[in-house]
Design a protein around this motif. Structure first.
Motif, PDB file in Angstrom:
ATOM      1  N   MET A  83       0.826  -1.194   0.000  1.00  0.00           N
ATOM      2  CA  MET A  83       0.000   0.000   0.000  1.00  0.00           C
ATOM      3  C   MET A  83       0.868   1.255   0.000  1.00  0.00           C
ATOM      4  N   LYS A  84       1.967   1.182   0.732  1.00  0.00           N
ATOM      5  CA  LYS A  84       2.871   2.337   0.799  1.00  0.00           C
ATOM      6  C   LYS A  84       3.393   2.685  -0.600  1.00  0.00           C
ATOM      7  N   ARG A  85       3.799   1.665  -1.335  1.00  0.00           N
ATOM      8  CA  ARG A  85       4.351   1.886  -2.678  1.00  0.00           C
ATOM      9  C   ARG A  85       3.293   2.443  -3.626  1.00  0.00           C
ATOM     10  N   VAL A  86       2.072   1.931  -3.547  1.00  0.00           N
ATOM     11  CA  VAL A  86       0.989   2.431  -4.396  1.00  0.00           C
ATOM     12  C   VAL A  86       0.712   3.893  -4.060  1.00  0.00           C
ATOM     13  N   GLY A  87       0.693   4.210  -2.773  1.00  0.00           N
ATOM     14  CA  GLY A  87       0.481   5.599  -2.360  1.00  0.00           C
ATOM     15  C   GLY A  87       1.568   6.525  -2.882  1.00  0.00           C
ATOM     16  N   GLU A  88       2.812   6.057  -2.838  1.00  0.00           N
ATOM     17  CA  GLU A  88       3.919   6.862  -3.374  1.00  0.00           C
ATOM     18  C   GLU A  88       3.763   7.066  -4.874  1.00  0.00           C
ATOM     19  N   ASN A  89       3.346   6.031  -5.589  1.00  0.00           N
ATOM     20  CA  ASN A  89       3.145   6.152  -7.036  1.00  0.00           C
ATOM     21  C   ASN A  89       2.033   7.142  -7.359  1.00  0.00           C
ATOM     22  N   ILE A  90       0.961   7.104  -6.582  1.00  0.00           N
ATOM     23  CA  ILE A  90      -0.144   8.044  -6.780  1.00  0.00           C
ATOM     24  C   ILE A  90       0.329   9.472  -6.511  1.00  0.00           C
ATOM     25  N   GLU A  91       1.100   9.649  -5.457  1.00  0.00           N
ATOM     26  CA  GLU A  91       1.624  10.985  -5.130  1.00  0.00           C
ATOM     27  C   GLU A  91       2.493  11.525  -6.264  1.00  0.00           C
ATOM     28  N   ILE A  92       3.365  10.703  -6.796  1.00  0.00           N
ATOM     29  CA  ILE A  92       4.226  11.133  -7.905  1.00  0.00           C
ATOM     30  C   ILE A  92       3.377  11.512  -9.113  1.00  0.00           C
ATOM     31  N   GLY A  93       2.372  10.698  -9.424  1.00  0.00           N
ATOM     32  CA  GLY A  93       1.494  10.994 -10.555  1.00  0.00           C
ATOM     33  C   GLY A  93       0.759  12.310 -10.380  1.00  0.00           C
ATOM     34  N   ARG A  94       0.289  12.559  -9.158  1.00  0.00           N
ATOM     35  CA  ARG A  94      -0.412  13.824  -8.879  1.00  0.00           C
ATOM     36  C   ARG A  94       0.527  15.009  -9.047  1.00  0.00           C
ATOM     37  N   LYS A  95       1.733  14.885  -8.510  1.00  0.00           N
ATOM     38  CA  LYS A  95       2.689  15.996  -8.592  1.00  0.00           C
ATOM     39  C   LYS A  95       3.129  16.247 -10.023  1.00  0.00           C
ATOM     40  N   ARG A  96       3.291  15.206 -10.814  1.00  0.00           N
ATOM     41  CA  ARG A  96       3.658  15.390 -12.223  1.00  0.00           C
ATOM     42  C   ARG A  96       2.597  16.190 -12.967  1.00  0.00           C
ATOM     43  N   ARG A  97       1.349  16.029 -12.558  1.00  0.00           N
ATOM     44  CA  ARG A  97       0.254  16.764 -13.197  1.00  0.00           C
ATOM     45  C   ARG A  97       0.055  18.144 -12.570  1.00  0.00           C
ATOM     46  N   GLU A 142      -2.157   8.550  -0.134  1.00  0.00           N
ATOM     47  CA  GLU A 142      -0.745   8.785  -0.453  1.00  0.00           C
ATOM     48  C   GLU A 142       0.182   8.224   0.620  1.00  0.00           C
ATOM     49  N   ALA A 143      -0.293   8.171   1.858  1.00  0.00           N
ATOM     50  CA  ALA A 143       0.523   7.643   2.947  1.00  0.00           C
ATOM     51  C   ALA A 143       0.536   6.112   2.966  1.00  0.00           C
ATOM     52  N   GLY A 144      -0.338   5.500   2.160  1.00  0.00           N
ATOM     53  CA  GLY A 144      -0.397   4.042   2.130  1.00  0.00           C
ATOM     54  C   GLY A 144      -1.158   3.450   3.301  1.00  0.00           C
ATOM     55  N   ASP A 145      -2.059   4.216   3.872  1.00  0.00           N
ATOM     56  CA  ASP A 145      -2.848   3.755   5.013  1.00  0.00           C
ATOM     57  C   ASP A 145      -3.736   2.578   4.586  1.00  0.00           C
ATOM     58  N   PRO A 146      -3.590   1.418   5.228  1.00  0.00           N
ATOM     59  CA  PRO A 146      -4.368   0.245   4.817  1.00  0.00           C
ATOM     60  C   PRO A 146      -5.851   0.315   5.159  1.00  0.00           C
ATOM     61  N   THR A 147      -6.284   1.329   5.919  1.00  0.00           N
ATOM     62  CA  THR A 147      -7.704   1.441   6.262  1.00  0.00           C
ATOM     63  C   THR A 147      -8.511   2.136   5.172  1.00  0.00           C
ATOM     64  N   LEU A 152      -6.124   5.880  -9.048  1.00  0.00           N
ATOM     65  CA  LEU A 152      -5.316   5.353 -10.161  1.00  0.00           C
ATOM     66  C   LEU A 152      -6.016   5.592 -11.495  1.00  0.00           C
ATOM     67  N   PHE A 153      -7.345   5.440 -11.521  1.00  0.00           N
ATOM     68  CA  PHE A 153      -8.109   5.674 -12.741  1.00  0.00           C
ATOM     69  C   PHE A 153      -8.004   7.127 -13.186  1.00  0.00           C
ATOM     70  N   VAL A 154      -8.167   8.056 -12.246  1.00  0.00           N
ATOM     71  CA  VAL A 154      -8.094   9.486 -12.559  1.00  0.00           C
ATOM     72  C   VAL A 154      -6.720   9.844 -13.135  1.00  0.00           C
ATOM     73  N   LEU A 155      -5.704   9.177 -12.635  1.00  0.00           N
ATOM     74  CA  LEU A 155      -4.339   9.442 -13.115  1.00  0.00           C
ATOM     75  C   LEU A 155      -3.999   8.663 -14.395  1.00  0.00           C
ATOM     76  N   GLY A 156      -4.908   7.801 -14.840  1.00  0.00           N
ATOM     77  CA  GLY A 156      -4.638   6.991 -16.030  1.00  0.00           C
ATOM     78  C   GLY A 156      -3.637   5.886 -15.754  1.00  0.00           C
ATOM     79  N   MET A 157      -3.608   5.401 -14.528  1.00  0.00           N
ATOM     80  CA  MET A 157      -2.631   4.395 -14.123  1.00  0.00           C
ATOM     81  C   MET A 157      -3.313   3.061 -13.809  1.00  0.00           C
ATOM     82  N   THR A 158      -4.377   2.730 -14.530  1.00  0.00           N
ATOM     83  CA  THR A 158      -5.136   1.523 -14.224  1.00  0.00           C
ATOM     84  C   THR A 158      -4.359   0.241 -14.514  1.00  0.00           C
ATOM     85  N   ASP A 159      -3.288   0.321 -15.268  1.00  0.00           N
ATOM     86  CA  ASP A 159      -2.486  -0.878 -15.516  1.00  0.00           C
ATOM     87  C   ASP A 159      -1.923  -1.431 -14.205  1.00  0.00           C
TER      88      ASP A 159
END
Length: 92
Positions: free
Chosen positions: A1-15, A37-42, A52-59
């Motif tokens: 979850m932490k890694r996915v949150g980091e990827n989402i954060e990077i995608g948001r910042k790139r945009r 973004e923090a990878g909180d499992p709750t 991920l969909f909004v960022l176009g990262m559904t793969d």
């Protein structure tokens, strides 16, 4: 979850979107988005998938739990392969 949150954060910042903008786009509060973004499992998987969909990262969603990425499962299935394969008996 932490890694996915980091990827989402990077995608948001790139945009060049703020956390508030991203939260609005996915329909959650800014606090919930911060947890994503923090990878909180709750946080619900639906919110993470929507981000991920909004960022176009559904793969990234498609690869979650992919059987071909399961080394333990692959090894276990190989353990159950037959030692020999015989030709089926002919029926008269």
């Amino acid at each position: 979850m932490k890694r996915v949150g980091e990827n989402i954060e990077i995608g948001r910042k790139r945009r060049q979107w703020t956390e508030a903008m991203m939260a609005e786009r996915i329909g959650v509060s800014r606090q919930t988005y911060s947890k994503i973004e923090a990878g909180d499992p709750t946080v619900s998987w639906g919110a993470v998938a929507t981000a991920l969909f909004v960022l176009g990262m559904t793969d990234q969603i498609e690869n979650l739990g992919a059987p071909e990425k399961d080394p333990t499962g692959l090894r276990l299935s190989e353990d159950h392969l037959p030692k020999r394969v015989r030709r089926p008996r002919r029926r008269d």
